[in-house]
Motif scaffolding. Structure first.
Motif, PDB file in Angstrom:
ATOM      1  N   ILE A  57       0.872  -1.167   0.000  1.00 51.18           N
ATOM      2  CA  ILE A  57       0.000   0.000   0.000  1.00 51.18           C
ATOM      3  C   ILE A  57       0.911   1.220   0.000  1.00 51.18           C
ATOM      4  N   ASN A  58       0.968   1.922  -1.115  1.00 51.71           N
ATOM      5  CA  ASN A  58       1.861   3.069  -1.256  1.00 51.71           C
ATOM      6  C   ASN A  58       1.227   4.298  -0.606  1.00 51.71           C
ATOM      7  N   PHE A  59       1.442   4.430   0.711  1.00 49.07           N
ATOM      8  CA  PHE A  59       0.811   5.517   1.459  1.00 49.07           C
ATOM      9  C   PHE A  59       1.290   6.895   1.007  1.00 49.07           C
ATOM     10  N   ALA A  97      13.248   4.612  -1.706  1.00 44.37           N
ATOM     11  CA  ALA A  97      12.575   4.162  -0.476  1.00 44.37           C
ATOM     12  C   ALA A  97      12.073   2.719  -0.531  1.00 44.37           C
ATOM     13  N   TYR A  98      11.789   2.191  -1.730  1.00 45.27           N
ATOM     14  CA  TYR A  98      11.173   0.864  -1.811  1.00 45.27           C
ATOM     15  C   TYR A  98      12.115  -0.213  -2.362  1.00 45.27           C
ATOM     16  N   LYS A  99      12.887   0.135  -3.377  1.00 48.25           N
ATOM     17  CA  LYS A  99      13.757  -0.864  -4.009  1.00 48.25           C
ATOM     18  C   LYS A  99      14.762  -1.497  -3.036  1.00 48.25           C
ATOM     19  N   PRO A 100      15.436  -0.709  -2.152  1.00 45.17           N
ATOM     20  CA  PRO A 100      16.381  -1.335  -1.222  1.00 45.17           C
ATOM     21  C   PRO A 100      15.723  -2.309  -0.241  1.00 45.17           C
ATOM     22  N   LEU A 101      14.391  -2.201  -0.082  1.00 38.51           N
ATOM     23  CA  LEU A 101      13.674  -3.054   0.876  1.00 38.51           C
ATOM     24  C   LEU A 101      12.905  -4.166   0.183  1.00 38.51           C
ATOM     25  N   MET A 120       6.234  -1.108   4.299  1.00 37.13           N
ATOM     26  CA  MET A 120       5.043  -0.312   4.615  1.00 37.13           C
ATOM     27  C   MET A 120       5.418   0.874   5.504  1.00 37.13           C
ATOM     28  N   ILE A 121       6.304   0.644   6.481  1.00 35.78           N
ATOM     29  CA  ILE A 121       6.782   1.728   7.340  1.00 35.78           C
ATOM     30  C   ILE A 121       7.539   2.760   6.504  1.00 35.78           C
ATOM     31  N   SER A 122       8.312   2.282   5.535  1.00 30.24           N
ATOM     32  CA  SER A 122       9.032   3.185   4.629  1.00 30.24           C
ATOM     33  C   SER A 122       8.056   4.060   3.850  1.00 30.24           C
ATOM     34  N   VAL A 181       7.849   8.105   3.874  1.00 30.81           N
ATOM     35  CA  VAL A 181       7.922   8.954   2.677  1.00 30.81           C
ATOM     36  C   VAL A 181       6.748   9.929   2.650  1.00 30.81           C
ATOM     37  N   SER A 182       5.580   9.461   3.070  1.00 32.08           N
ATOM     38  CA  SER A 182       4.397  10.320   3.114  1.00 32.08           C
ATOM     39  C   SER A 182       4.628  11.523   4.030  1.00 32.08           C
ATOM     40  N   TYR A 183       5.120  11.257   5.239  1.00 28.55           N
ATOM     41  CA  TYR A 183       5.398  12.352   6.185  1.00 28.55           C
ATOM     42  C   TYR A 183       6.536  13.244   5.685  1.00 28.55           C
ATOM     43  N   LEU A 184       7.518  12.636   5.036  1.00 28.28           N
ATOM     44  CA  LEU A 184       8.629  13.419   4.486  1.00 28.28           C
ATOM     45  C   LEU A 184       8.124  14.424   3.459  1.00 28.28           C
TER      46      LEU A 184
END
Length: 293
Positions: free
Chosen positions: A37-39, A83-87, A96-98, A102-105
């Protein structure tokens, strides 16, 4: 309430639903490929609003729109790479935490760069032109949004069903590991998915903010959540489902507002989600997953 007023409200609801549908497709495509889920998707939509404000300050609208869409796509791809590829091989909770981070960033970055005060969205003359049909009047953006949404979805479905990359996307969504073993370039497929999702979010942003006229750092939070609900309502992972869910939410909200219950228009979205999860957790077009032994 007169018939013309009812038609007017229906047009507004369908137009809002079309914008929701375009953003919801981004959620459902990323979930279909990555089960993520890409928040941050709602905040990409918000940043597209700022891109348009600054592009229109220097260029005419017909140049500013492509610049905005390219900048939005670039932002979506950068987020995926950083943010997603390294994980990719990390536990799902980590990615999901990432996404939440990113959303808050993006929200805080927008607040720092542009301040928390709402900025006026530039007027695109061709979209704001008013048309009158009998007693019903509406701007061109109201008429064009649902039509454009349906056209884009048809093109997207053709692309997914009849191109090599579309075939690869369907294979990855069915079985990520097997697709990788069979030689499909997973990273290219995922990047392609983020390009499409971000592009549609950029288009949805232009259509949405043209009617609402202000952008602020948190203006993507609630619409983003509603579009996520639209994707769940239609069956997350299903593109037609995301479109139907978006239209249901848009029309439902507008009807409540027209009936004088605007206070509850946001709550309607989440009440609908709870009802759907209770009676049909997979959504309208969702299918029950079966475990093969």
């Amino acid at each position: 309430m007169s018939i013309s007023t009812i038609i007017q409200h229906c047009l507004t609801g369908i137009s809002l639903g079309g914008a929701y549908a375009l953003i919801a497709i981004g959620y459902t495509m990323v979930y279909g490929i990555l089960r993520l889920i890409n928040f941050a998707h709602g905040d990409i939509f918000m940043m597209a609003g700022y891109f348009m404000i600054f592009a229109m300050a220097s260029f005419p609208w017909y140049i500013a729109i492509p610049i905005t869409l390219l900048a939005t796509v670039a932002l979506g791809v950068v987020i995926e790479k950083v943010a997603y590829k390294p994980l990719r091989t990390a536990p799902r909770m980590s990615i999901m935490i990432s996404a939440i981070g990113v959303s808050y960033l993006l929200q805080n970055l927008a607040t720092y760069l542009f301040t928390a005060l709402p900025k006026g969205y530039p007027e695109i003359p061709v979209l704001k032109k008013i048309y009158q049909f009998g007693d019903v009047s509406a701007s061109l953006v109201t008429f064009i949004t649902p039509v454009l949404t349906i056209v884009l979805v048809i093109i997207l479905m053709q692309l997914i069903n009849h191109t090599k990359m579309g075939m690869a996307m369907r294979a990855v969504s069915k079985d990520y590991d097997t697709a990788q073993i069979m030689g499909i370039k997973i990273n290219n497929v995922i990047s392609y998915t983020f390009v499409i999702g971000s592009l549609l979010a950029g288009i949805g942003s232009i259509l949405y903010f043209t009617d609402r006229m202000t952008v602020y750092p948190y203006s993507g939070s609630l619409p983003g959540l509603k579009c996520f609900v639209a994707a769940v309502l239609g069956g997350i992972g299903s593109i037609p489902g995301a479109v139907v869910g978006g239209f249901i939410l848009g029309v439902g909200e507008t009807i409540l507002t027209a009936a004088g219950y605007s206070t509850f228009s946001d709550a309607f979205t989440f009440v609908l989600l709870i009802i759907m999860l209770l009676f049909r957790p997979t959504g309208i077009f969702g299918e029950k997953a079966t475990d093969k032994v």
